[in-house]
Design a protein around this motif. Sequence first.
Motif, PDB file in Angstrom:
ATOM      1  N   ILE A   1       0.995  -1.062   0.101  1.00  0.00           N
ATOM      2  CA  ILE A   1      -0.204  -0.246   0.070  1.00  0.00           C
ATOM      3  C   ILE A   1       1.034   1.165   0.465  1.00  0.00           C
ATOM      4  N   LEU A   2       1.925   1.520   0.757  1.00  0.00           N
ATOM      5  CA  LEU A   2       3.085   2.766   1.295  1.00  0.00           C
ATOM      6  C   LEU A   2       3.475   2.535   0.062  1.00  0.00           C
ATOM      7  N   TYR A   3       3.754   1.582  -1.185  1.00  0.00           N
ATOM      8  CA  TYR A   3       4.525   1.830  -2.234  1.00  0.00           C
ATOM      9  C   TYR A   3       3.671   2.035  -3.553  1.00  0.00           C
ATOM     10  N   ALA A   4       2.636   1.300  -3.327  1.00  0.00           N
ATOM     11  CA  ALA A   4       1.553   1.854  -4.692  1.00  0.00           C
ATOM     12  C   ALA A   4       1.107   3.682  -4.699  1.00  0.00           C
ATOM     13  N   MET A   5       0.910   3.697  -3.221  1.00  0.00           N
ATOM     14  CA  MET A   5       0.516   5.737  -2.619  1.00  0.00           C
ATOM     15  C   MET A   5       2.160   6.265  -3.237  1.00  0.00           C
ATOM     16  N   GLY A   6       3.004   5.572  -3.207  1.00  0.00           N
ATOM     17  CA  GLY A   6       4.690   6.591  -3.623  1.00  0.00           C
ATOM     18  C   GLY A   6       4.682   6.571  -5.264  1.00  0.00           C
ATOM     19  N   GLN A   7       4.297   5.078  -6.090  1.00  0.00           N
ATOM     20  CA  GLN A   7       3.712   5.001  -7.133  1.00  0.00           C
ATOM     21  C   GLN A   7       2.954   6.207  -7.248  1.00  0.00           C
ATOM     22  N   SER A   8       1.693   6.441  -6.668  1.00  0.00           N
ATOM     23  CA  SER A   8       0.926   7.162  -7.306  1.00  0.00           C
ATOM     24  C   SER A   8       1.595   8.580  -7.572  1.00  0.00           C
ATOM     25  N   PHE A   9       2.476   9.310  -6.653  1.00  0.00           N
ATOM     26  CA  PHE A   9       2.977  10.569  -6.566  1.00  0.00           C
ATOM     27  C   PHE A   9       3.976  11.081  -7.497  1.00  0.00           C
ATOM     28  N   PHE A  10       5.119   9.668  -7.070  1.00  0.00           N
ATOM     29  CA  PHE A  10       6.022   9.300  -8.328  1.00  0.00           C
ATOM     30  C   PHE A  10       5.733   9.465  -9.676  1.00  0.00           C
ATOM     31  N   ALA A  11       4.432   8.553 -10.129  1.00  0.00           N
ATOM     32  CA  ALA A  11       4.300   8.963 -11.479  1.00  0.00           C
ATOM     33  C   ALA A  11       3.252  10.080 -11.751  1.00  0.00           C
ATOM     34  N   LEU A  12       2.492  10.437 -10.980  1.00  0.00           N
ATOM     35  CA  LEU A  12       1.410  12.152 -10.806  1.00  0.00           C
ATOM     36  C   LEU A  12       2.188  13.116 -10.722  1.00  0.00           C
ATOM     37  N   SER A  13       3.591  12.737 -10.596  1.00  0.00           N
ATOM     38  CA  SER A  13       4.854  14.136 -10.346  1.00  0.00           C
ATOM     39  C   SER A  13       3.815  15.078  -9.644  1.00  0.00           C
ATOM     40  N   VAL A  14       3.130  14.620  -8.528  1.00  0.00           N
ATOM     41  CA  VAL A  14       2.336  15.609  -8.157  1.00  0.00           C
ATOM     42  C   VAL A  14       3.204  15.666  -6.012  1.00  0.00           C
ATOM     43  N   GLY A  15       2.810  16.700  -4.969  1.00  0.00           N
ATOM     44  CA  GLY A  15       3.963  16.390  -3.855  1.00  0.00           C
ATOM     45  C   GLY A  15       5.234  16.634  -3.788  1.00  0.00           C
ATOM     46  N   VAL A  16       5.188  17.269  -5.331  1.00  0.00           N
ATOM     47  CA  VAL A  16       6.768  17.879  -5.134  1.00  0.00           C
ATOM     48  C   VAL A  16       6.479  19.640  -5.924  1.00  0.00           C
ATOM     49  N   SER A  17       5.146  20.455  -5.919  1.00  0.00           N
ATOM     50  CA  SER A  17       5.320  21.305  -6.967  1.00  0.00           C
ATOM     51  C   SER A  17       6.361  21.609  -8.373  1.00  0.00           C
TER      52      SER A  17
ATOM     53  N   ASP B   1      19.306   3.260  -4.274  1.00  0.00           N
ATOM     54  CA  ASP B   1      18.275   3.202  -3.269  1.00  0.00           C
ATOM     55  C   ASP B   1      17.747   3.899  -2.266  1.00  0.00           C
ATOM     56  N   ALA B   2      18.718   4.582  -1.289  1.00  0.00           N
ATOM     57  CA  ALA B   2      18.365   5.497   0.078  1.00  0.00           C
ATOM     58  C   ALA B   2      18.021   6.911  -0.864  1.00  0.00           C
ATOM     59  N   ALA B   3      18.419   7.619  -1.626  1.00  0.00           N
ATOM     60  CA  ALA B   3      18.144   8.239  -2.340  1.00  0.00           C
ATOM     61  C   ALA B   3      16.418   8.407  -2.965  1.00  0.00           C
ATOM     62  N   ASP B   4      16.127   6.934  -3.061  1.00  0.00           N
ATOM     63  CA  ASP B   4      15.361   6.414  -3.989  1.00  0.00           C
ATOM     64  C   ASP B   4      13.887   6.405  -3.537  1.00  0.00           C
ATOM     65  N   PHE B   5      14.243   6.094  -2.064  1.00  0.00           N
ATOM     66  CA  PHE B   5      13.051   5.067  -1.169  1.00  0.00           C
ATOM     67  C   PHE B   5      12.878   6.981  -0.526  1.00  0.00           C
ATOM     68  N   LEU B   6      13.986   7.747   0.157  1.00  0.00           N
ATOM     69  CA  LEU B   6      13.888   9.563   0.503  1.00  0.00           C
ATOM     70  C   LEU B   6      13.050   9.966  -0.650  1.00  0.00           C
ATOM     71  N   VAL B   7      12.882  10.106  -1.627  1.00  0.00           N
ATOM     72  CA  VAL B   7      12.217  10.802  -2.669  1.00  0.00           C
ATOM     73  C   VAL B   7      11.331   9.939  -2.599  1.00  0.00           C
ATOM     74  N   SER B   8      10.697   9.137  -2.562  1.00  0.00           N
ATOM     75  CA  SER B   8       9.316   8.054  -3.210  1.00  0.00           C
ATOM     76  C   SER B   8       8.546   8.096  -2.107  1.00  0.00           C
TER      77      SER B   8
END
Length: 448
Positions: free
Chosen positions: A216-232, A376-383
């Motif tokens: 569920i966490l990865y699905a949420m992170g993926q939806s933000f990552f995929a839509l470019s939301v949360g980073v303005s 992987d740490a940079a990826d986890f921190l962002v996503s």
Amino acid sequence: MNNSVEQWSSKLSFILAAAGSAIGLGAIWKFPYVAGTSGGGVFFLIFILFTLLVGLPLLLGEFVIGRSTKKDAIQAYKQIAPNSSWHLIGRLGVVTCFILLSFYSVVGGWILIYLFKAVTGNLSGLTEQEYGELFGTSISDPFLTVFAQLLFLLITSFVVSKGVSNGIEKASRIMMPALFILFVILIVRSITLDGSMEGILFFLKPDFTNVTSETILYAMGQSFFALSVGVSVMVTYSSYLSKNENLPQSAVSIVVLNLLVAFLAGLAIFPAVFSFGLAPDAGPVLLFNVLPTVFNQMPFGTIFLIAFLLLFLFATLTSAFSMLEIIVAPIAKGNDSRRIKASWLVGISIFIVGIPSALSFGLLGHITLFDKSIFDAADFLVSNILMPLGALLISIFVPLKISKKVLFDELSQGSSLSKKIFTIWYLLLKYVSPIVIIFVFLDALGII
């Protein structure tokens, strides 16, 4: 020298550029391997729900902030909430994009390496084991990976230095349609392979026994990552929109395109993977290790592989443009000469910061942060931390700092938005988005 306000030439240009920002590594590289390791069909279903119920309302929220102020990601928050700390949301977005592009450009470099190898015939006729060894050798070569990362960022910096209409818009208008055409060709090839149905079922038939809090966490992170939301990013992009554009329609178009590409990516990859009896949970190496094996066993496989790598490069570049743009826009402030300098200086800075990520599969492979490689740490921190945090703050900021009347007026400009649809959006953004984000966070941390 030109100090005029940047603007998209048409709604189509904006949608293609915004969709290009969203449809990058998130949809083509990350989605298949995260879906492959997180249950296939059930992950895709949860991803769709997060995209519609949380991602879409947030996307519209960012659109309102950007177009109503006509300002970049930092100045927009300052204008709406002066003499406050809310502008830190924009600064968080800039920092997030800087970190994101520092490791994203590493994968962009890998694509350039593989594209060169494919064109020169070095990816033909190898076994699955040899492809695995080739990938390991390629990404552990310090000179090759750092040079390829630099080349990717030079291309990105060049396009962004040209501005919105002459750079990002022109590139997106060519790259995005080409991406869809190449995808269709690959899918036709993939689903006509023997045994492909098993892959289609894995991808489209949800198995709820595979659901975990991490899924569920990865699905949420993926939806933000995929839509470019949360980073303005979308605050900056929508600030270049004219007042008569239909914001709800544009947001829905971008979400539909995004879900379509995730669907197409799954259909292009999983049937082929299962057809050849390979592992769908191969992780980040799925596209570089497993897929060349698949293409190698097809007639005209090298041509298909080159086509796929070109598609992959197009999608990655259009996302990189948006990440660099959000950092460059506050510095450029509509000044052409300042934009050119900022594009190159920021691009080089990101390259330097990204070198440890590029070397984390070779020279710096022994260094770990929280049991993860530097990359992987940079990826986890962002996503999984910065993007959800940014999304949470935006979902609180919009209803708190912008009146309902201003929100309705902005969203109904250029559209025939009904009060009922507006109310649903408002309730989703104000209550559902923050509650869901907080709940998923706490669950992932083991607090609930």
